[in-house]
Design an enzyme around this catalytic site. Structure first.
Site, PDB file in Angstrom:
ATOM      1  N   LYS A   1      -7.936  47.448  70.040  1.00  0.00           N
ATOM      2  CA  LYS A   1      -6.880  47.714  69.172  1.00  0.00           C
ATOM      3  C   LYS A   1      -6.628  49.052  68.787  1.00  0.00           C
ATOM      4  O   LYS A   1      -7.181  49.903  69.567  1.00  0.00           O
ATOM      5  CB  LYS A   1      -6.442  46.557  68.241  1.00  0.00           C
ATOM      6  CG  LYS A   1      -6.724  45.228  68.757  1.00  0.00           C
ATOM      7  CD  LYS A   1      -6.080  44.034  67.934  1.00  0.00           C
ATOM      8  CE  LYS A   1      -6.537  42.683  68.615  1.00  0.00           C
ATOM      9  NZ  LYS A   1      -5.863  41.659  67.791  1.00  0.00           N
TER      10      LYS A   1
ATOM     11  N   SER B   1      -9.972  34.645  67.893  1.00  0.00           N
ATOM     12  CA  SER B   1     -10.870  34.487  66.820  1.00  0.00           C
ATOM     13  C   SER B   1     -12.456  34.038  67.473  1.00  0.00           C
ATOM     14  O   SER B   1     -12.997  33.361  67.037  1.00  0.00           O
ATOM     15  CB  SER B   1     -10.767  33.601  65.733  1.00  0.00           C
ATOM     16  OG  SER B   1      -9.513  34.209  65.133  1.00  0.00           O
TER      17      SER B   1
ATOM     18  N   ASN C   1     -10.979  44.050  73.149  1.00  0.00           N
ATOM     19  CA  ASN C   1      -9.667  44.827  72.886  1.00  0.00           C
ATOM     20  C   ASN C   1      -9.848  45.371  71.693  1.00  0.00           C
ATOM     21  O   ASN C   1      -9.699  44.716  70.509  1.00  0.00           O
ATOM     22  CB  ASN C   1      -8.678  43.618  72.925  1.00  0.00           C
ATOM     23  CG  ASN C   1      -7.270  44.416  72.516  1.00  0.00           C
ATOM     24  OD1 ASN C   1      -7.189  45.637  72.386  1.00  0.00           O
ATOM     25  ND2 ASN C   1      -6.173  43.510  72.139  1.00  0.00           N
TER      26      ASN C   1
ATOM     27  N   HIS D   1       0.094  41.297  75.605  1.00  0.00           N
ATOM     28  CA  HIS D   1      -0.629  41.088  74.272  1.00  0.00           C
ATOM     29  C   HIS D   1       0.285  40.614  73.363  1.00  0.00           C
ATOM     30  O   HIS D   1       1.697  40.960  73.420  1.00  0.00           O
ATOM     31  CB  HIS D   1      -1.470  42.201  74.010  1.00  0.00           C
ATOM     32  CG  HIS D   1      -2.345  41.591  72.557  1.00  0.00           C
ATOM     33  ND1 HIS D   1      -2.019  41.308  71.405  1.00  0.00           N
ATOM     34  CD2 HIS D   1      -3.757  41.271  72.807  1.00  0.00           C
ATOM     35  CE1 HIS D   1      -2.841  40.841  70.780  1.00  0.00           C
ATOM     36  NE2 HIS D   1      -4.032  40.893  71.505  1.00  0.00           N
TER      37      HIS D   1
ATOM     38  N   GLU E   1      -3.864  33.151  75.118  1.00  0.00           N
ATOM     39  CA  GLU E   1      -4.254  33.508  73.522  1.00  0.00           C
ATOM     40  C   GLU E   1      -3.101  32.701  72.607  1.00  0.00           C
ATOM     41  O   GLU E   1      -2.126  33.374  72.439  1.00  0.00           O
ATOM     42  CB  GLU E   1      -4.164  34.814  73.269  1.00  0.00           C
ATOM     43  CG  GLU E   1      -5.237  35.805  74.046  1.00  0.00           C
ATOM     44  CD  GLU E   1      -5.520  37.150  73.470  1.00  0.00           C
ATOM     45  OE1 GLU E   1      -6.726  37.471  73.301  1.00  0.00           O
ATOM     46  OE2 GLU E   1      -4.534  37.885  73.240  1.00  0.00           O
TER      47      GLU E   1
ATOM     48  N   GLY F   1      -6.851  36.837  65.270  1.00  0.00           N
ATOM     49  CA  GLY F   1      -7.094  37.856  64.048  1.00  0.00           C
ATOM     50  C   GLY F   1      -7.234  37.026  62.774  1.00  0.00           C
ATOM     51  O   GLY F   1      -6.969  37.401  61.691  1.00  0.00           O
TER      52      GLY F   1
ATOM     53  N   GLU G   1       0.794  41.006  70.356  1.00  0.00           N
ATOM     54  CA  GLU G   1       1.233  41.937  69.527  1.00  0.00           C
ATOM     55  C   GLU G   1       2.168  42.849  69.912  1.00  0.00           C
ATOM     56  O   GLU G   1       3.157  43.520  69.427  1.00  0.00           O
ATOM     57  CB  GLU G   1      -0.139  43.044  68.848  1.00  0.00           C
ATOM     58  CG  GLU G   1      -0.877  42.056  67.918  1.00  0.00           C
ATOM     59  CD  GLU G   1      -2.415  42.242  67.853  1.00  0.00           C
ATOM     60  OE1 GLU G   1      -2.707  43.356  68.274  1.00  0.00           O
ATOM     61  OE2 GLU G   1      -3.149  41.507  67.395  1.00  0.00           O
TER      62      GLU G   1
END
Ligand code: PEP
Length: 245
Positions: free
Chosen positions: A11, A208, A9, A95, A167, A173, A97
């Site tokens: 991003k 990560s 991904n 996701h 996730e 991240g 985010e």
């Protein structure tokens, strides 16, 4: 037998030039990875470039999101048919985010997954708890609720043809990775909630993941690959993760 799947991904990173360098470095090594399926999810605007660059290789392309709408007056949205036009195989939905910064609800994520599925894309459905939810012992309640929303909207047959990505939000991240055992526990829980072809559904881990920790994650019974953010921007790391499958 589930094949390992590793999805990068990217991003909101990259540029025409940087992406061309990254994808060519990935493609140069991809042939040596035979036991893992791979996909790259660049920004929408670069999908066609990346699709062209991976044509004829063992690397596919996916999107980072998809509109719940099929077409029409939805400024800024990108439809499933447009993604198919750009040779996408996968569409990431839900996701963290998107959930966090764009207010996507469990219901909207489920509807997007259904739209992707009905259009012929493989939905990569992201589920995950926050740190405070984990610390207050709510992991199964939160993951169960997110999954239930998808199950009610999509139905069990459609989920069986999708990919699920666990996730944990606190691991995305941050450099913090769930231990293989922590991840396996949640993957096993997710699989136990699938009622159709549970053993065939790919459940990816994300948070990560790097070449240094991929093998121990993939060694877990219910971890079938990874959704990779940061490390997918480095060709050597991405291939290293895929090669661990
Ligand atoms: C992600 O964004 O899906 C992700 C897992 O990111 P990272 O690998 O950087 O934690």
């Amino acid at each position: 037998m589930r094949r390992t799947l590793v999805i990068g991904n990217w991003k909101m990173n990259g540029s025409k030039e940087a992406n061309a360098n990254l994808v060519s470095a990935i493609v140069a090594e991809a042939g040596s990875v035979t036991d893992t399926d791979m996909a790259l999810c660049p920004s929408f605007v670069y999908l066609s470039d990346i699709a062209k660059a991976v044509e004829g290789t063992n690397v596919s392309v996916g999107s980072q999101d998809v509109s719940v709408h099929l077409e029409g007056a939805y400024t800024g949205e990108v439809s499933a048919s447009m993604l198919l036009d750009c040779s996408c195989k996968y569409a990431i939905v839900g996701h963290s985010e998107r959930r966090q910064y764009h207010g996507e609800s469990n219901l909207l994520v489920a509807q997007k997954a259904l739209t992707a599925y009905k259009s012929g894309l493989t939905a990569v459905i992201c589920l995950g708890e926050t740190l405070s939810e984990r610390e207050s012992g709510q992991v199964e309640a939160i993951i169960g609720e997110q999954l239930q929303a998808v199950q009610s909207v999509m139905g069990a047959d459609a989920i069986a043809k999708s990919v699920i990505a666990y996730e944990p939000v606190w691991a995305i991240g941050t450099g913090l990775t769930a231990t293989p055992e922590q991840a396996q526990e949640v993957h096993q829980f997710i699989r136990s909630r699938l009622s159709v072809n549970a053993e065939k559904v790919s459940i990816l881990y994300g948070g990560s993941v790097k070449s240094a920790n991929a093998a121990e994650l993939f060694a877990q019974k219910d971890i079938d690959g990874a959704l990779v953010g940061g490390a997918s921007l480095n060709a050597k790391e991405f291939i290293g993760i895929a090669a661990a499958g």
